[in-house]
Design a protein around this motif. Structure first.
Motif, PDB file in Angstrom:
ATOM      1  N   THR A   9      -2.455   9.058  -2.935  1.00 45.55           N
ATOM      2  CA  THR A   9      -1.567   8.077  -2.324  1.00 45.55           C
ATOM      3  C   THR A   9      -1.940   6.697  -2.857  1.00 45.55           C
ATOM      4  OG1 THR A   9      -1.269   9.362  -0.298  1.00 45.55           O
ATOM      5  CG2 THR A   9      -0.882   6.998  -0.151  1.00 45.55           C
ATOM      6  N   ILE A  10      -0.939   5.962  -3.331  1.00 50.33           N
ATOM      7  CA  ILE A  10      -1.161   4.606  -3.850  1.00 50.33           C
ATOM      8  C   ILE A  10      -0.594   3.613  -2.851  1.00 50.33           C
ATOM      9  CG2 ILE A  10      -0.484   2.987  -5.671  1.00 50.33           C
ATOM     10  CD1 ILE A  10      -0.672   5.269  -7.668  1.00 50.33           C
ATOM     11  N   ARG A  11      -1.396   2.626  -2.504  1.00 43.03           N
ATOM     12  CA  ARG A  11      -1.016   1.644  -1.478  1.00 43.03           C
ATOM     13  C   ARG A  11      -0.570   0.338  -2.136  1.00 43.03           C
ATOM     14  NH1 ARG A  11      -5.487   4.133  -0.378  1.00 43.03           N
ATOM     15  NH2 ARG A  11      -6.777   2.369  -1.016  1.00 43.03           N
ATOM     16  N   ILE A  12       0.594  -0.134  -1.728  1.00 38.83           N
ATOM     17  CA  ILE A  12       1.199  -1.350  -2.283  1.00 38.83           C
ATOM     18  C   ILE A  12       1.113  -2.464  -1.246  1.00 38.83           C
ATOM     19  CG2 ILE A  12       3.258  -2.349  -3.342  1.00 38.83           C
ATOM     20  CD1 ILE A  12       4.314   0.522  -3.730  1.00 38.83           C
ATOM     21  N   GLY A  13       0.572  -3.609  -1.628  1.00 40.05           N
ATOM     22  CA  GLY A  13       0.491  -4.755  -0.732  1.00 40.05           C
ATOM     23  C   GLY A  13       1.716  -5.646  -0.861  1.00 40.05           C
ATOM     24  N   SER A  14       2.211  -6.155   0.284  1.00 40.74           N
ATOM     25  CA  SER A  14       3.400  -7.018   0.277  1.00 40.74           C
ATOM     26  C   SER A  14       3.331  -8.002   1.436  1.00 40.74           C
ATOM     27  CB  SER A  14       4.669  -6.170   0.418  1.00 40.74           C
ATOM     28  OG  SER A  14       5.825  -6.982   0.575  1.00 40.74           O
ATOM     29  N   ARG A  15       3.924  -9.167   1.233  1.00 37.76           N
ATOM     30  CA  ARG A  15       4.186 -10.069   2.360  1.00 37.76           C
ATOM     31  C   ARG A  15       5.239  -9.426   3.260  1.00 37.76           C
ATOM     32  NH1 ARG A  15       6.189 -15.249  -0.539  1.00 37.76           N
ATOM     33  NH2 ARG A  15       6.505 -15.978   1.589  1.00 37.76           N
ATOM     34  N   LYS A  16       5.352  -9.969   4.480  1.00 36.67           N
ATOM     35  CA  LYS A  16       6.270  -9.391   5.463  1.00 36.67           C
ATOM     36  C   LYS A  16       7.683  -9.961   5.398  1.00 36.67           C
ATOM     37  CE  LYS A  16       3.002  -8.070   9.098  1.00 36.67           C
ATOM     38  NZ  LYS A  16       2.564  -8.308  10.505  1.00 36.67           N
ATOM     39  N   SER A  17       7.893 -11.007   4.610  1.00 25.92           N
ATOM     40  CA  SER A  17       9.210 -11.640   4.596  1.00 25.92           C
ATOM     41  C   SER A  17      10.266 -10.665   4.086  1.00 25.92           C
ATOM     42  CB  SER A  17       9.211 -12.892   3.717  1.00 25.92           C
ATOM     43  OG  SER A  17       9.223 -12.551   2.345  1.00 25.92           O
ATOM     44  N   GLN A  18      11.510 -10.901   4.481  1.00 28.41           N
ATOM     45  CA  GLN A  18      12.598 -10.007   4.098  1.00 28.41           C
ATOM     46  C   GLN A  18      12.702  -9.876   2.583  1.00 28.41           C
ATOM     47  OE1 GLN A  18      16.493 -11.389   5.218  1.00 28.41           O
ATOM     48  NE2 GLN A  18      17.519  -9.475   4.647  1.00 28.41           N
ATOM     49  N   ASP A  37       5.325  12.989  -7.818  1.00 31.14           N
ATOM     50  CA  ASP A  37       4.196  13.663  -7.182  1.00 31.14           C
ATOM     51  C   ASP A  37       3.220  12.694  -6.520  1.00 31.14           C
ATOM     52  OD1 ASP A  37       5.162  16.124  -7.985  1.00 31.14           O
ATOM     53  OD2 ASP A  37       4.105  16.046  -9.906  1.00 31.14           O
ATOM     54  N   ILE A  38       3.444  11.397  -6.727  1.00 25.90           N
ATOM     55  CA  ILE A  38       2.565  10.393  -6.117  1.00 25.90           C
ATOM     56  C   ILE A  38       3.247   9.826  -4.878  1.00 25.90           C
ATOM     57  CG2 ILE A  38       1.414   8.159  -6.446  1.00 25.90           C
ATOM     58  CD1 ILE A  38       1.228   8.745  -9.404  1.00 25.90           C
ATOM     59  N   THR A  39       2.474   9.641  -3.817  1.00 24.52           N
ATOM     60  CA  THR A  39       2.985   8.995  -2.608  1.00 24.52           C
ATOM     61  C   THR A  39       2.668   7.498  -2.685  1.00 24.52           C
ATOM     62  OG1 THR A  39       2.626  10.981  -1.280  1.00 24.52           O
ATOM     63  CG2 THR A  39       2.855   8.898  -0.089  1.00 24.52           C
ATOM     64  N   PHE A  40       3.700   6.662  -2.523  1.00 24.10           N
ATOM     65  CA  PHE A  40       3.524   5.211  -2.549  1.00 24.10           C
ATOM     66  C   PHE A  40       3.761   4.669  -1.145  1.00 24.10           C
ATOM     67  CE2 PHE A  40       4.655   6.385  -6.873  1.00 24.10           C
ATOM     68  CZ  PHE A  40       3.734   5.670  -7.628  1.00 24.10           C
ATOM     69  N   GLU A  41       2.736   4.073  -0.553  1.00 25.22           N
ATOM     70  CA  GLU A  41       2.834   3.487   0.786  1.00 25.22           C
ATOM     71  C   GLU A  41       2.799   1.972   0.693  1.00 25.22           C
ATOM     72  OE1 GLU A  41      -0.341   4.980   3.168  1.00 25.22           O
ATOM     73  OE2 GLU A  41       0.540   6.987   3.391  1.00 25.22           O
ATOM     74  N   VAL A  42       3.568   1.303   1.571  1.00 27.40           N
ATOM     75  CA  VAL A  42       3.609  -0.161   1.589  1.00 27.40           C
ATOM     76  C   VAL A  42       2.794  -0.677   2.769  1.00 27.40           C
ATOM     77  CG1 VAL A  42       5.082  -2.201   1.835  1.00 27.40           C
ATOM     78  CG2 VAL A  42       5.843  -0.263   0.438  1.00 27.40           C
ATOM     79  N   SER A  43       1.895  -1.605   2.494  1.00 29.73           N
ATOM     80  CA  SER A  43       1.086  -2.260   3.524  1.00 29.73           C
ATOM     81  C   SER A  43       1.471  -3.736   3.558  1.00 29.73           C
ATOM     82  CB  SER A  43      -0.404  -2.109   3.196  1.00 29.73           C
ATOM     83  OG  SER A  43      -1.205  -2.847   4.094  1.00 29.73           O
ATOM     84  N   ASP A  80      -3.862  -1.016  -3.567  1.00 23.92           N
ATOM     85  CA  ASP A  80      -4.126  -0.799  -4.991  1.00 23.92           C
ATOM     86  C   ASP A  80      -3.472  -1.841  -5.891  1.00 23.92           C
ATOM     87  OD1 ASP A  80      -5.671   1.758  -4.948  1.00 23.92           O
ATOM     88  OD2 ASP A  80      -3.888   2.426  -3.866  1.00 23.92           O
ATOM     89  N   PHE A  81      -2.331  -2.335  -5.473  1.00 27.94           N
ATOM     90  CA  PHE A  81      -1.704  -3.437  -6.205  1.00 27.94           C
ATOM     91  C   PHE A  81      -0.784  -4.180  -5.258  1.00 27.94           C
ATOM     92  CE2 PHE A  81       1.185   0.163  -7.116  1.00 27.94           C
ATOM     93  CZ  PHE A  81       2.429  -0.378  -6.831  1.00 27.94           C
ATOM     94  N   ALA A  82      -0.346  -5.366  -5.669  1.00 27.83           N
ATOM     95  CA  ALA A  82       0.524  -6.195  -4.833  1.00 27.83           C
ATOM     96  C   ALA A  82       1.715  -6.654  -5.649  1.00 27.83           C
ATOM     97  CB  ALA A  82      -0.235  -7.401  -4.283  1.00 27.83           C
ATOM     98  N   VAL A  83       2.858  -6.768  -4.973  1.00 23.81           N
ATOM     99  CA  VAL A  83       4.095  -7.216  -5.609  1.00 23.81           C
ATOM    100  C   VAL A  83       4.353  -8.658  -5.185  1.00 23.81           C
ATOM    101  CG1 VAL A  83       6.572  -6.815  -5.870  1.00 23.81           C
ATOM    102  CG2 VAL A  83       5.012  -4.872  -5.570  1.00 23.81           C
ATOM    103  N   HIS A  84       4.532  -9.529  -6.154  1.00 22.58           N
ATOM    104  CA  HIS A  84       4.788 -10.946  -5.887  1.00 22.58           C
ATOM    105  C   HIS A  84       6.080 -11.399  -6.577  1.00 22.58           C
ATOM    106  CE1 HIS A  84       0.511 -11.352  -4.746  1.00 22.58           C
ATOM    107  NE2 HIS A  84       0.191 -10.817  -5.908  1.00 22.58           N
ATOM    108  N   ASP A 216      -8.297  -1.363 -13.916  1.00 26.14           N
ATOM    109  CA  ASP A 216      -7.973  -0.158 -13.148  1.00 26.14           C
ATOM    110  C   ASP A 216      -6.930   0.632 -13.936  1.00 26.14           C
ATOM    111  OD1 ASP A 216      -7.196   1.798 -11.335  1.00 26.14           O
ATOM    112  OD2 ASP A 216      -7.389   0.473  -9.594  1.00 26.14           O
ATOM    113  N   GLU A 217      -7.399   1.439 -14.879  1.00 25.82           N
ATOM    114  CA  GLU A 217      -6.504   2.098 -15.831  1.00 25.82           C
ATOM    115  C   GLU A 217      -5.537   3.056 -15.149  1.00 25.82           C
ATOM    116  OE1 GLU A 217      -6.161   1.106 -18.813  1.00 25.82           O
ATOM    117  OE2 GLU A 217      -7.872  -0.260 -18.738  1.00 25.82           O
ATOM    118  N   ASP A 218      -5.979   3.705 -14.066  1.00 27.49           N
ATOM    119  CA  ASP A 218      -5.079   4.612 -13.360  1.00 27.49           C
ATOM    120  C   ASP A 218      -3.868   3.866 -12.818  1.00 27.49           C
ATOM    121  OD1 ASP A 218      -6.615   6.800 -13.854  1.00 27.49           O
ATOM    122  OD2 ASP A 218      -7.596   6.843 -11.888  1.00 27.49           O
ATOM    123  N   ILE A 219      -4.115   2.749 -12.149  1.00 26.38           N
ATOM    124  CA  ILE A 219      -3.013   1.967 -11.574  1.00 26.38           C
ATOM    125  C   ILE A 219      -2.177   1.325 -12.676  1.00 26.38           C
ATOM    126  CG2 ILE A 219      -2.445  -0.049 -10.158  1.00 26.38           C
ATOM    127  CD1 ILE A 219      -3.311   2.471  -8.590  1.00 26.38           C
TER     128      ILE A 219
END
Length: 319
Positions: A9-18, A37-43, A80-84, A216-219
């Motif tokens: 499972t790969i965890r994605i970081g995000s701000r809460k704004s719309q 086959d990978i699960t992507f979760e948003v935190s 594991d990573f963040a979207v900006h 982090d070569e996997d990510i």
């Protein structure tokens, strides 16, 4: 890709704004299609920039305003990573983190949104004394340069909050990023796209930047499927230009880039806060030389007086 990332499972970081969530869920959906086959979760979390809404961005002065909490979670391996929005990502990243991917750019232009009473007007036909809302010193300086007869008023909050303030009559018009309105399915609110001759856009505007742990070569092997090379090259040039001038959200620096064939064109400006001084120049070169082009343009503008403008602004910000 190693076998252990293919089943984790790969965890994605995000701000809460719309807008942040729209962008992050787009990344999540695209990666889920590419790697079923990978699960992507948003935190999600609130950043300092989300919490401080009663102070102008230029007065807060922290370049990591919308990123630090996300970066802390990456370094502590909570995500594991963040979207900006790439324009929010500082050009100097904390040790241990890197810009791993730049996505294809939406329209990077600034957009004019007007109160309903001005639907028949364009920016250059709004009445003298019209109140224009913006939280960006870059937009403010350029608009003051071209339209000194307007009044300018700071505006904070998410896109919906700003539109409500406009519709309630606090402003005659506001200026927002066209990309954000498009991503929120609010393109019908765009009254006019501001041409580059009036407003050069922010560094990285319209693109998403995916930040991850260095090496982090996997990510990296996962997120790189979203990389759009022409956008990345344009944004690397823009970010090198900004980094060289050491400008953040509290400095009026604007850019415009394009790639035609094998030529990358980078236009940049540095402006004084009152709009009286505006120094602008252009460089061209190979897209592969994007970073060196950004540095070269910064040096050109310095030689034309940009450093003196920046020194004055930085002194004001410190006082």
């Amino acid at each position: 890709m190693s076998s252990n990332v293919a089943t984790r499972t790969i965890r994605i970081g995000s701000r809460k704004s719309q807008l942040a969530l729209v962008q992050t869920h787009w990344v999540q959906a695209e990666l889920s299609k590419a790697f079923p086959d990978i699960t992507f979760e948003v935190s999600t979390m609130e950043t300092q920039g989300d919490k401080i809404l009663d102070v102008a961005l230029s007065k807060i002065g922290d370049k990591g305003l919308f990123t630090q909490e996300l970066e802390d979670d990456m370094l502590s391996r909570k995500v594991d990573f963040a979207v900006h929005s790439l324009k929010d990502l500082p050009t100097q990243l904390p040790e241990g983190l890197m810009l791993g991917c730049v996505t294809e750019r939406e329209d990077p232009a600034d957009a004019l949104v007007v109160h309903e009473k001005h639907q028949d007007k364009q920016l250059d036909t709004l009445p003298e004394g019209a109140v224009i809302g913006t939280s960006s010193l870059r937009r403010l300086a350029q608009l003051r340069h071209h339209f000194p007869h307007f009044k300018f008023k700071d505006i904070r909050g998410n896109v919906n909050t700003r539109l409500r303030k406009l519709d309630d009559g606090e402003y005659d018009a506001i200026v927002l990023a066209a990309a954000g309105l498009n991503r929120l399915d609010m393109s019908d609110r765009i009254h006019q796209l501001l041409p580059a001759e009036i407003s050069l856009h922010a560094v990285g505007q319209g693109a998403l930047g995916i930040e991850c742990r260095s090496g982090d070569e996997d990510i990296l092997s996962v997120i790189k499927v979203l990389e759009h090379l022409p956008t990345a090259q344009r944004c690397y040039a823009e970010r090198a230009f900004l980094r060289e001038l050491e400008g953040g959200c509290q400095v009026p620096i604007g850019v415009n880039t394009g790639i035609e064939g094998d030529t990358l064109t980078l236009v940049g400006i540095v402006a004084s806060l009152d709009g009286q001084q505006l120094i602008k120049d252009t460089v061209q070169g190979a897209p592969a030389d994007a970073e060196s082009m950004g540095k070269a343009l910064a040096q050109r503008l310095r030689e034309q007086g940009a450093q003196e403008i920046l020194d004055v602004i930085n002194a004001q910000n410190r006082s």
